[in-house]
Scaffold this motif. Structure first.
Motif, PDB file in Angstrom:
ATOM      1  N   ASN A  15      81.360  19.839  12.546  1.00  0.00           N
ATOM      2  CA  ASN A  15      80.153  19.675  11.725  1.00  0.00           C
ATOM      3  C   ASN A  15      79.682  18.230  11.794  1.00  0.00           C
ATOM      4  O   ASN A  15      80.154  17.357  11.075  1.00  0.00           O
ATOM      5  N   CYS A  16      78.734  17.983  12.699  1.00  0.00           N
ATOM      6  CA  CYS A  16      78.122  16.660  12.833  1.00  0.00           C
ATOM      7  C   CYS A  16      76.738  16.636  12.201  1.00  0.00           C
ATOM      8  O   CYS A  16      75.991  15.670  12.368  1.00  0.00           O
ATOM      9  N   ALA A  17      76.400  17.715  11.494  1.00  0.00           N
ATOM     10  CA  ALA A  17      75.092  17.804  10.847  1.00  0.00           C
ATOM     11  C   ALA A  17      75.137  17.053   9.522  1.00  0.00           C
ATOM     12  O   ALA A  17      75.970  17.349   8.669  1.00  0.00           O
ATOM     13  N   ALA A  18      74.262  16.090   9.368  1.00  0.00           N
ATOM     14  CA  ALA A  18      74.215  15.309   8.136  1.00  0.00           C
ATOM     15  C   ALA A  18      72.874  14.603   8.048  1.00  0.00           C
ATOM     16  O   ALA A  18      72.207  14.388   9.066  1.00  0.00           O
ATOM     17  N   ARG A  19      72.494  14.257   6.845  1.00  0.00           N
ATOM     18  CA  ARG A  19      71.324  13.417   6.647  1.00  0.00           C
ATOM     19  C   ARG A  19      71.840  12.018   6.391  1.00  0.00           C
ATOM     20  O   ARG A  19      72.328  11.712   5.311  1.00  0.00           O
ATOM     21  N   ALA A  32      69.165  15.024   0.543  1.00  0.00           N
ATOM     22  CA  ALA A  32      70.537  14.656   0.871  1.00  0.00           C
ATOM     23  C   ALA A  32      71.520  15.737   0.442  1.00  0.00           C
ATOM     24  O   ALA A  32      72.439  16.094   1.199  1.00  0.00           O
ATOM     25  N   TYR A  33      71.324  16.300  -0.745  1.00  0.00           N
ATOM     26  CA  TYR A  33      72.251  17.308  -1.267  1.00  0.00           C
ATOM     27  C   TYR A  33      72.218  18.577  -0.422  1.00  0.00           C
ATOM     28  O   TYR A  33      73.255  19.172  -0.127  1.00  0.00           O
ATOM     29  N   ALA A  34      71.016  18.971  -0.009  1.00  0.00           N
ATOM     30  CA  ALA A  34      70.866  20.228   0.731  1.00  0.00           C
ATOM     31  C   ALA A  34      71.683  20.224   2.018  1.00  0.00           C
ATOM     32  O   ALA A  34      72.287  21.240   2.385  1.00  0.00           O
ATOM     33  N   VAL A  35      71.714  19.102   2.713  1.00  0.00           N
ATOM     34  CA  VAL A  35      72.434  19.038   3.992  1.00  0.00           C
ATOM     35  C   VAL A  35      73.868  18.581   3.800  1.00  0.00           C
ATOM     36  O   VAL A  35      74.815  19.207   4.301  1.00  0.00           O
ATOM     37  N   ASN A  36      74.073  17.491   3.068  1.00  0.00           N
ATOM     38  CA  ASN A  36      75.389  16.858   2.999  1.00  0.00           C
ATOM     39  C   ASN A  36      76.359  17.558   2.060  1.00  0.00           C
ATOM     40  O   ASN A  36      77.577  17.377   2.185  1.00  0.00           O
ATOM     41  N   VAL A  37      75.846  18.340   1.119  1.00  0.00           N
ATOM     42  CA  VAL A  37      76.723  19.080   0.205  1.00  0.00           C
ATOM     43  C   VAL A  37      76.618  20.581   0.487  1.00  0.00           C
ATOM     44  O   VAL A  37      77.555  21.198   0.981  1.00  0.00           O
ATOM     45  N   THR A  38      75.459  21.164   0.189  1.00  0.00           N
ATOM     46  CA  THR A  38      75.295  22.606   0.397  1.00  0.00           C
ATOM     47  C   THR A  38      75.520  22.979   1.858  1.00  0.00           C
ATOM     48  O   THR A  38      76.227  23.948   2.169  1.00  0.00           O
ATOM     49  N   GLY A  39      74.921  22.228   2.765  1.00  0.00           N
ATOM     50  CA  GLY A  39      75.072  22.530   4.189  1.00  0.00           C
ATOM     51  C   GLY A  39      76.514  22.458   4.641  1.00  0.00           C
ATOM     52  O   GLY A  39      76.979  23.310   5.417  1.00  0.00           O
ATOM     53  N   ALA A  40      77.247  21.449   4.191  1.00  0.00           N
ATOM     54  CA  ALA A  40      78.644  21.303   4.586  1.00  0.00           C
ATOM     55  C   ALA A  40      79.486  22.474   4.083  1.00  0.00           C
ATOM     56  O   ALA A  40      80.363  22.980   4.802  1.00  0.00           O
ATOM     57  N   LEU A  41      79.220  22.932   2.855  1.00  0.00           N
ATOM     58  CA  LEU A  41      79.934  24.090   2.319  1.00  0.00           C
ATOM     59  C   LEU A  41      79.560  25.357   3.082  1.00  0.00           C
ATOM     60  O   LEU A  41      80.412  26.218   3.339  1.00  0.00           O
ATOM     61  N   ASP A  52      77.678  17.554  33.217  1.00  0.00           N
ATOM     62  CA  ASP A  52      77.518  18.911  33.728  1.00  0.00           C
ATOM     63  C   ASP A  52      77.312  19.869  32.547  1.00  0.00           C
ATOM     64  O   ASP A  52      78.184  19.997  31.678  1.00  0.00           O
ATOM     65  N   GLN A  53      76.187  20.566  32.523  1.00  0.00           N
ATOM     66  CA  GLN A  53      75.839  21.429  31.397  1.00  0.00           C
ATOM     67  C   GLN A  53      76.136  22.901  31.664  1.00  0.00           C
ATOM     68  O   GLN A  53      75.652  23.782  30.937  1.00  0.00           O
ATOM     69  N   THR A  54      76.975  23.166  32.651  1.00  0.00           N
ATOM     70  CA  THR A  54      77.279  24.554  33.011  1.00  0.00           C
ATOM     71  C   THR A  54      77.833  25.342  31.830  1.00  0.00           C
ATOM     72  O   THR A  54      77.483  26.502  31.621  1.00  0.00           O
ATOM     73  N   GLY A  55      78.703  24.733  31.057  1.00  0.00           N
ATOM     74  CA  GLY A  55      79.338  25.446  29.946  1.00  0.00           C
ATOM     75  C   GLY A  55      78.599  25.343  28.629  1.00  0.00           C
ATOM     76  O   GLY A  55      79.174  25.627  27.567  1.00  0.00           O
ATOM     77  N   LEU A  56      77.330  24.959  28.663  1.00  0.00           N
ATOM     78  CA  LEU A  56      76.576  24.693  27.434  1.00  0.00           C
ATOM     79  C   LEU A  56      75.645  25.841  27.078  1.00  0.00           C
ATOM     80  O   LEU A  56      74.925  26.366  27.928  1.00  0.00           O
ATOM     81  N   SER A  57      75.648  26.199  25.792  1.00  0.00           N
ATOM     82  CA  SER A  57      74.647  27.108  25.224  1.00  0.00           C
ATOM     83  C   SER A  57      73.998  26.378  24.055  1.00  0.00           C
ATOM     84  O   SER A  57      74.706  25.846  23.188  1.00  0.00           O
ATOM     85  N   VAL A  58      72.682  26.340  24.027  1.00  0.00           N
ATOM     86  CA  VAL A  58      71.967  25.638  22.965  1.00  0.00           C
ATOM     87  C   VAL A  58      71.254  26.657  22.088  1.00  0.00           C
ATOM     88  O   VAL A  58      70.514  27.511  22.592  1.00  0.00           O
ATOM     89  N   VAL A  59      71.503  26.581  20.782  1.00  0.00           N
ATOM     90  CA  VAL A  59      70.876  27.488  19.825  1.00  0.00           C
ATOM     91  C   VAL A  59      70.306  26.674  18.672  1.00  0.00           C
ATOM     92  O   VAL A  59      70.733  25.544  18.407  1.00  0.00           O
ATOM     93  N   SER A  60      69.341  27.250  17.985  1.00  0.00           N
ATOM     94  CA  SER A  60      68.778  26.579  16.811  1.00  0.00           C
ATOM     95  C   SER A  60      69.590  26.947  15.581  1.00  0.00           C
ATOM     96  O   SER A  60      70.221  28.014  15.507  1.00  0.00           O
ATOM     97  N   CYS A  61      69.594  26.051  14.606  1.00  0.00           N
ATOM     98  CA  CYS A  61      70.339  26.318  13.369  1.00  0.00           C
ATOM     99  C   CYS A  61      69.723  25.561  12.212  1.00  0.00           C
ATOM    100  O   CYS A  61      68.925  24.630  12.394  1.00  0.00           O
ATOM    101  N   ASP A  62      70.120  25.944  11.020  1.00  0.00           N
ATOM    102  CA  ASP A  62      69.718  25.272   9.784  1.00  0.00           C
ATOM    103  C   ASP A  62      70.893  25.382   8.825  1.00  0.00           C
ATOM    104  O   ASP A  62      71.125  26.446   8.231  1.00  0.00           O
ATOM    105  N   VAL A  63      71.652  24.303   8.690  1.00  0.00           N
ATOM    106  CA  VAL A  63      72.879  24.379   7.890  1.00  0.00           C
ATOM    107  C   VAL A  63      72.613  24.612   6.415  1.00  0.00           C
ATOM    108  O   VAL A  63      73.531  24.978   5.672  1.00  0.00           O
ATOM    109  N   THR A  64      71.379  24.434   5.976  1.00  0.00           N
ATOM    110  CA  THR A  64      71.082  24.680   4.565  1.00  0.00           C
ATOM    111  C   THR A  64      70.993  26.174   4.258  1.00  0.00           C
ATOM    112  O   THR A  64      70.950  26.564   3.088  1.00  0.00           O
ATOM    113  N   ALA A  65      70.954  27.018   5.297  1.00  0.00           N
ATOM    114  CA  ALA A  65      70.939  28.465   5.112  1.00  0.00           C
ATOM    115  C   ALA A  65      72.372  28.999   5.100  1.00  0.00           C
ATOM    116  O   ALA A  65      73.247  28.481   5.792  1.00  0.00           O
ATOM    117  N   LYS A  66      72.621  30.058   4.338  1.00  0.00           N
ATOM    118  CA  LYS A  66      73.974  30.592   4.224  1.00  0.00           C
ATOM    119  C   LYS A  66      74.530  31.020   5.571  1.00  0.00           C
ATOM    120  O   LYS A  66      75.720  30.846   5.851  1.00  0.00           O
TER     121      LYS A  66
END
Length: 572
Positions: free
Chosen positions: A82-86, A96-105, A50-64
């Protein structure tokens, strides 16, 4: 307003976390890479979430600012996942660094501004707990190195900013859609390329079930004492690698390698010889891992880890069904005692067996047109099934059936259909024979007198379609892929020879004459019968030996007529 936000929500783990949160009645912001929105919602729909409580948005974790919409209302977000990873082998360092390090921070910094923040849950890998400098070397693997580098940086940033951070360190997470890591070993095993088992007798590649892991993640914020800690999540009951490979080989009906080759030897041999990706080698180790902390969390939450062997078998079924990610998987398909089956195993209205050189996928469009529960199988030794006696397939399939189905056979598949119908007329409602080879001139069949196995194995899907005189498509692609596996082409040619033998043809003709259930024969106008037979014969114009592929709706209509007549007869 939302309780949680999941970054990387369209990914393999992220979407499972979203599903669990929604199922628990939460409201969720699913942050995905641009263009992935429909992929997530389609997957959730397929899982009946059931997707009643869902909102979907775009993102880019490499951006501040994580590239989130400027008007996003995150004031009520308490938990950040945070399930975003390469996660892939062969990544470049910068990627790899952009997502897994910078993105995580960046995720930590963004979360720190949330007024009601309860927890940030971050995912990394189980090998983080092992001191191994090889895994920290970007030259040998950007994925592992970036994960090692990010771990202390995340802990330090969280401590500096007072962020309640929890880190989950899973082993190989297995489930539908996982085609990385251990999947490459299973791929090689299935296609006969695994000459030796990598590692030694105690090599341990632990697994964890996807649904279990997603449920575990959603429980972490609910337990206050998990803040500031990390948890190694894996199934310690996972068989050691040699046993794991033997388990999967037995399930899939393929031969397991008899010997192992130490990682040190693999590292010294040319990659062209071993086929081993150097980036995977640090994971092939004998280390064991402390899961006590994670076990305590699971116990408090009432989570039970599923049996690892059951998880492995189900995952292997998915890999084979999807051709290791090349096509959409059939959720009903899998191995049953070495036989590849698909469909309803308890209440089928129709059971369909294929001919040569195609497999059970040749019935896909017919099954859709039938609009009734059906069951198909790859004949023993052919397609995806392990070697065995072809005439034994129906007794095995029917052992779990509680219905009286119509049996349908194409070409070679007509043999086991007639054998079963003659022996168990009370268990079935009728018989349909499509292009019964035993009633056609031996020279008229599409493969001719017999096609050399080596040529059959080397045929592309396009060449096979041309040879058979049928349209290219998923059924031909599946047949061509299976014929390239070791032994399948040889067994296909051998089955053709046995079916062409006069004794077999005479045996089936005699069985047909004595059948005591409704029978219908369907042939293409370009592939007629050699002799007149008592049962009703339906001729489909404009096709040859494979009418189920060229005219599936017409074939389905003829099959359904037998089912209708059988129902009418039983009612009387």
């Amino acid at each position: 307003m939302s309780d949680s936000i999941v970054l990387g929500a369209a990914g393999f783990i992220g979407r499972a976390v979203v599903a669990h949160l929604l199922t628990q009645g939460g409201s969720v912001i699913a942050a995905v890479r641009p263009g992935s929105e429909q992929r997530l919602t389609t997957w959730l729909h397929a899982q009946a979430v059931d997707q009643t409580g869902l909102s979907v948005v775009s993102c880019d974790v490499t951006a501040k600012d994580l590239g989130l919409p400027t008007d996003l209302d995150a004031a009520d977000v308490r938990d950040v996942y945070n399930c975003a990873a390469r996660f892939a082998f062969g990544l470049g360092k910068d990627d790899a660094y952009a997502v897994n390090v910078t993105g995580a921070l960046n995720v930590l910094d963004w979360a720190a501004a949330l007024p009601g923040l309860r927890r940030v849950v971050h995912i990394t890998g189980y090998r983080i707990t092992v001191e191994d400098s090889a895994e920290q070397n970007y030259a040998t693997g950007a994925y592992g190195a970036s994960k090692f580098e990010s771990d202390p940086l995340l802990r330090l940033r969280a401590a500096e900013r007072g962020i309640p951070l929890t880190i989950a360190n899973p082993s190989s997470v297995l489930g539908r859609g996982q085609y990385v890591g251990l999947a490459s070993i299973v791929d090689d095993l299935w296609h006969g390329r695994l000459a030796a088992i990598p590692g030694g007798r105690e090599t341990f590649l632990p697994i964890v079930d996807l649904d279990y892991f997603a449920a575990f993640l959603t429980e972490l914020p609910k337990q206050a004492d998990t803040a500031g800690r990390s948890f190694t999540v894996l199934d310690p009951r996972t068989p050691v690698l040699p046993e794991l490979i033997r388990l999967l080989a037995g399930h899939m009906g393929v031969r397991a390698p008899r010997f192992s080759i130490p990682v040190g030897v693999i590292e010294k041999l040319p990659r062209a010889l071993t086929g081993a990706d150097p980036e995977t080698l640090p994971f092939i180790a004998d280390d064991r891992y402390d899961t006590a902390a994670a076990d305590e969390v699971a116990h408090k939450a009432g989570l039970a880890m599923p049996d690892s062997e059951t998880v492995l078998r189900a995952w292997a079924d998915h890999l084979v069904s999807s051709r290791f990610g090349a096509v959409e998987a059939d959720p009903t398909a899998g191995f049953v005692d070495g036989i590849w089956v698909s469909g309803d195993r308890t209440q089928p209205a129709y059971v369909l067996l294929h001919g040569l050189p195609v497999d059970s996928d040749s019935w896909t469009e017919v099954r859709k047109a039938l609009e009734a529960p059906s069951l198909v199988a790859d004949l023993p030794g052919l397609g995806r099934s392990a070697p065995g006696e072809i005439d034994e397939v129906l007794p095995r399939l029917m052992s779990t059936a509680r219905s009286r189905p119509v049996l349908v056979g194409h070409s070679l598949g007509c043999g086991p259909v007639l054998k079963y119908a003659a022996a168990h007329p009370d268990r079935i409602s009728g018989v349909v024979l499509v292009s019964p080879a035993f009633l056609q001139p031996r020279s008229s069949r599409v493969l001719g007198s017999p096609l050399a196995a080596v040529a059959l194995r080397r045929m592309s899907a396009a060449a096979l379609a041309t040879r058979l005189g049928i349209p290219a498509g998923a059924a031909v692609d599946s047949a061509a892929a299976n014929l390239r596996r070791p032994g399948v082409a040889v067994r296909t040619v051998a089955a053709l020879r046995r079916a062409s033998a006069p004794a077999r043809r005479n045996e089936l003709a005699e069985l047909l004459a004595g059948i005591d259930v409704p029978v219908r024969i369907v042939v293409g106008a370009e592939d007629p019968l050699a002799v007149a037979v008592p049962p009703e014969v339906v001729v489909i114009e404009g096709t040859g030996h494979y009418p189920q592929l060229t005219h599936p709706a017409q074939v389905a209509a003829e099959i359904a007529q037998v089912g209708v007549r059988a129902v009418g007869a039983s009612a009387r």
